[in-house]
Design a protein around this motif. Structure first.
Motif, mmCIF file in Angstrom:
data_model
loop_
_atom_site.group_PDB
_atom_site.id
_atom_site.type_symbol
_atom_site.label_atom_id
_atom_site.label_comp_id
_atom_site.label_asym_id
_atom_site.label_seq_id
_atom_site.Cartn_x
_atom_site.Cartn_y
_atom_site.Cartn_z
ATOM 1 N N ARG A 1 -45.147 3.378 18.078
ATOM 2 C CA ARG A 1 -45.829 4.077 19.015
ATOM 3 C C ARG A 1 -46.284 4.593 18.661
ATOM 4 N N LEU A 2 -46.223 5.502 17.455
ATOM 5 C CA LEU A 2 -46.452 6.934 16.134
ATOM 6 C C LEU A 2 -47.720 5.956 15.988
ATOM 7 N N TRP A 3 -47.607 5.142 14.884
ATOM 8 C CA TRP A 3 -48.739 4.636 14.410
ATOM 9 C C TRP A 3 -49.895 3.682 15.049
ATOM 10 N N GLY A 4 -49.241 3.254 15.977
ATOM 11 C CA GLY A 4 -50.484 2.195 16.987
ATOM 12 C C GLY A 4 -50.683 3.058 18.467
ATOM 13 N N THR A 5 -51.156 3.449 19.055
ATOM 14 C CA THR A 5 -51.005 4.435 20.095
ATOM 15 C C THR A 5 -51.002 3.389 21.062
ATOM 16 N N ASN A 6 -52.124 2.528 20.961
ATOM 17 C CA ASN A 6 -52.612 1.446 22.369
ATOM 18 C C ASN A 6 -51.609 0.734 21.959
ATOM 19 N N ILE A 7 -50.576 0.149 21.584
ATOM 20 C CA ILE A 7 -49.626 -0.786 21.402
ATOM 21 C C ILE A 7 -48.532 -0.647 22.987
ATOM 22 N N ASP A 8 -48.681 -1.779 23.023
ATOM 23 C CA ASP A 8 -47.872 -1.564 24.626
ATOM 24 C C ASP A 8 -46.185 -2.377 23.541
ATOM 25 N N VAL A 9 -45.123 -1.169 24.218
ATOM 26 C CA VAL A 9 -43.764 -2.230 23.194
ATOM 27 C C VAL A 9 -43.729 -2.163 24.161
ATOM 28 N N THR A 10 -42.098 -3.094 24.219
ATOM 29 C CA THR A 10 -41.230 -3.631 25.800
ATOM 30 C C THR A 10 -40.017 -3.107 25.026
ATOM 31 N N LEU A 11 -39.019 -2.081 24.565
ATOM 32 C CA LEU A 11 -37.688 -1.856 24.424
ATOM 33 C C LEU A 11 -36.430 -2.385 25.331
ATOM 34 N N ILE A 12 -36.022 -4.028 25.030
ATOM 35 C CA ILE A 12 -35.739 -4.297 26.000
ATOM 36 C C ILE A 12 -33.667 -4.561 24.933
ATOM 37 N N ASP A 13 -32.428 -4.290 25.580
ATOM 38 C CA ASP A 13 -30.788 -3.923 25.608
ATOM 39 C C ASP A 13 -30.119 -4.030 26.879
ATOM 40 N N ARG A 14 -29.016 -4.845 26.070
ATOM 41 C CA ARG A 14 -27.600 -4.942 27.712
ATOM 42 C C ARG A 14 -27.276 -3.401 28.169
ATOM 43 N N ASN A 15 -27.037 -2.319 27.297
ATOM 44 C CA ASN A 15 -26.571 -1.109 27.408
ATOM 45 C C ASN A 15 -27.613 -0.242 27.680
ATOM 46 N N ALA A 16 -27.344 0.705 28.209
ATOM 47 C CA ALA A 16 -28.168 1.527 28.896
ATOM 48 C C ALA A 16 -27.834 2.738 27.283
ATOM 49 N N LYS A 17 -27.162 3.302 26.712
ATOM 50 C CA LYS A 17 -27.324 3.958 25.849
ATOM 51 C C LYS A 17 -26.473 2.621 24.796
ATOM 52 N N ILE B 1 -30.826 1.304 6.217
ATOM 53 C CA ILE B 1 -31.182 0.226 5.581
ATOM 54 C C ILE B 1 -32.097 -0.376 7.113
ATOM 55 N N ALA B 2 -31.506 -0.416 7.863
ATOM 56 C CA ALA B 2 -32.481 -0.751 9.151
ATOM 57 C C ALA B 2 -33.306 0.287 9.095
ATOM 58 N N ASN B 3 -33.117 1.288 9.956
ATOM 59 C CA ASN B 3 -34.326 1.560 9.478
ATOM 60 C C ASN B 3 -35.527 2.293 8.870
ATOM 61 N N GLN B 4 -35.644 2.103 7.624
ATOM 62 C CA GLN B 4 -36.169 0.930 6.694
ATOM 63 C C GLN B 4 -37.387 0.234 7.029
ATOM 64 N N GLU B 5 -36.431 -0.361 7.321
ATOM 65 C CA GLU B 5 -36.798 -2.746 7.465
ATOM 66 C C GLU B 5 -38.271 -2.183 8.556
ATOM 67 N N ALA B 6 -37.267 -1.390 9.466
ATOM 68 C CA ALA B 6 -38.275 -0.763 10.804
ATOM 69 C C ALA B 6 -39.481 -0.227 10.706
ATOM 70 N N LYS B 7 -39.579 0.896 9.259
ATOM 71 C CA LYS B 7 -41.193 1.258 9.667
ATOM 72 C C LYS B 7 -41.757 0.239 8.502
ATOM 73 N N VAL B 8 -40.984 -0.877 7.443
ATOM 74 C CA VAL B 8 -41.804 -1.496 7.232
ATOM 75 C C VAL B 8 -42.940 -2.548 7.792
ATOM 76 N N CYS B 9 -41.724 -2.990 8.710
ATOM 77 C CA CYS B 9 -42.180 -3.662 10.192
ATOM 78 C C CYS B 9 -43.350 -3.532 11.061
ATOM 79 N N ALA B 10 -42.920 -2.229 11.680
ATOM 80 C CA ALA B 10 -44.041 -1.654 11.859
ATOM 81 C C ALA B 10 -45.002 -1.205 11.823
ATOM 82 N N ASP B 11 -45.190 -0.767 10.228
ATOM 83 C CA ASP B 11 -46.824 -0.731 9.350
ATOM 84 C C ASP B 11 -47.341 -2.340 9.567
ATOM 85 N N ALA B 12 -46.205 -3.066 9.353
ATOM 86 C CA ALA B 12 -47.311 -4.825 8.963
ATOM 87 C C ALA B 12 -48.219 -5.255 10.755
#
Length: 420
Positions: free
Chosen positions: A54-70, A330-341
């Motif tokens: 959302r920061l780098w691709g402001t017009n990208i529609d992003v949906t996050l799904i998790d079984r837990n509320a926190k 590392i998960a944080n780092q991989e996420a940013k490489v993936c987001a950029d890609a």
């Protein structure tokens, strides 16, 4: 909803000192209109990806799904065992993702993924469609023969009920009791984690169960990381408490007698912290993406974390098979490489050809002192792997109270980068 629009290089420069961002990002052209990304899993990897898309691709529609509320952080969760933290202090809501960054957050269970059609079926009955799907479900555990109730011998390797259960068991054990802790074969989540937990527990036992012993059963032939610090702590600092056995793999468990059958014979204890061998999240395997590490984890290209068998589907965090450690940073780092890609892909561009990631890790050696380990990884175009940069990696010599304080500062910065 409003959210800040920040240049990716500005984010790089602002956070580089904290080691929170990979080291190179390029600008892109106009993005594909109405681009949609579904993210499965709201842990360190999934949440970071959602925020930075959302920061780098402001017009990208992003949906996050998790079984837990926190989300409950696994990082620092061993301090719950010693009473230095509470589970609630490690819980993070998705409110900022929704309100500040415009991420759509669904509390639901993913039942199935159609990688070809880019469809996700939820337990609520919804079927979502996207241009790209990113899986970040974390790890799952091999079943232990004979163990029908995991709470009888909790692993506490996913923070939550098992963590508080193990804490209660430690408090209730006799002062001259035996704690047994198992370390699974690599790869597993957080390579130094079991050893730092053992040190932390040994220090706690000295103060609270003074005649108790800690038996550490390591399925590996030796310490898998930070050997100098951990061997010094195991055999010297905590030598009166810890007994360390290598090449000892758990074969089965009997909760009634609190006994483990292992490759070096039976072992019994008053409290057993049984950490099973690990693999990718079940949804990754069910989708047919677990094609690496003997079918335990998902093969990916580390240029964009796209599956090697399913184009348009990415796997980040602990479920992916890379040469980087399975850890929150590392998960944080991989996420940013993936987001950029992904942002580049929606602009019709190729991934960064030379990504760099970095990781920091602190290990509690006592209840007030810690050591540290850091590593930088750079893409090798010949092997197509992320390889350690020797002169940019290292570990502390010993441990200190200052390192313990820095650990808390690092943790706050890391969690803020993902959730705030």
């Amino acid at each position: 909803m409003s959210h800040p629009t920040l240049n990716r290089r500005q984010w790089l420069m602002a956070a580089a000192a904290a080691g929170l961002l990979p080291l190179s990002y390029a600008q892109t052209g106009p993005l594909k209109a109405n681009a949609r990304v579904i993210i499965i899993g709201g842990g360190m990897a999934g949440t970071t990806l959602a925020k930075y898309l959302r920061l780098w691709g402001t017009n990208i529609d992003v949906t996050l799904i998790d079984r837990n509320a926190k989300y409950t952080s696994n990082i620092m969760s061993s301090l719950v065992l010693t009473g230095q933290r509470t589970i609630t202090s490690l819980q993070y809501a998705y409110t900022t993702l929704k309100q500040k960054y415009g991420v759509k957050v669904l509390t639901d269970e993913v039942l199935a993924v159609d990688p070809a059609g880019k469809k996700v079926t939820l337990a609520s009955g919804k079927v979502l469609v996207a241009d790209r799907i990113v899986m970040a479900p974390g790890i799952s555990f091999d079943p232990v023969p004979g163990l029908t109730n995991p709470l009888a011998m909790p692993h506490a390797w996913q923070a939550g009920v098992q963590t508080t259960t193990l804490r209660q068991q430690l408090l209730a054990m006799p002062s001259n009791g035996t704690v047994v802790m198992s370390i699974p074969k690599v790869p597993y989540r957080c390579p130094p984690g079991p050893y730092e937990r053992a040190c932390l527990l040994a220090d706690w036992l000295k103060k609270n169960k003074r005649q108790a012993k800690l038996l550490v059963l390591d399925a590996n032939p030796d310490f898998v990381t930070e050997k100098d610090n951990f061997s010094n702590a195991f055999f010297n600092l905590h030598g009166s408490v810890i007994e360390y056995r290598t090449n000892t793999e758990v074969l089965s468990a009997d909760a009634a007698s609190m006994t483990l059958q292992t490759t070096t014979g039976p072992v019994s204890g008053n409290v057993i912290n049984l950490i099973p061998r690990q693999r990718c999240g079940p949804i990754v395997a069910a989708t047919g993406l677990a094609n690496a590490t003997e079918g335990r984890f998902a093969g990916v290209s580390v240029l964009n974390y796209e599956s090697t068998v399913s184009p348009g589907v990415h796997i980040i965090g602990d479920s992916s098979a890379t040469t980087q450690p399975k850890a929150g940073h590392i998960a944080n780092q991989e996420a940013k490489v993936c987001a950029d890609a992904i942002v580049r892909a929606f602009a019709g561009e190729q991934p960064d050809p030379a990504p760099v990631t970095n990781s920091a890790c602190f290990s509690t050696i006592t209840m007030t002192q810690a050591s540290w380990l850091e590593a930088v990884f750079q893409y090798d175009p010949v092997t197509r792997l992320m390889t350690p940069v020797a002169n940019a990696s290292g570990a502390s010599i010993g441990w200190s109270g200052d390192n313990f304080d820095q650990m808390n500062t690092w943790f706050k910065a890391l969690m803020a980068d993902s959730f705030a």
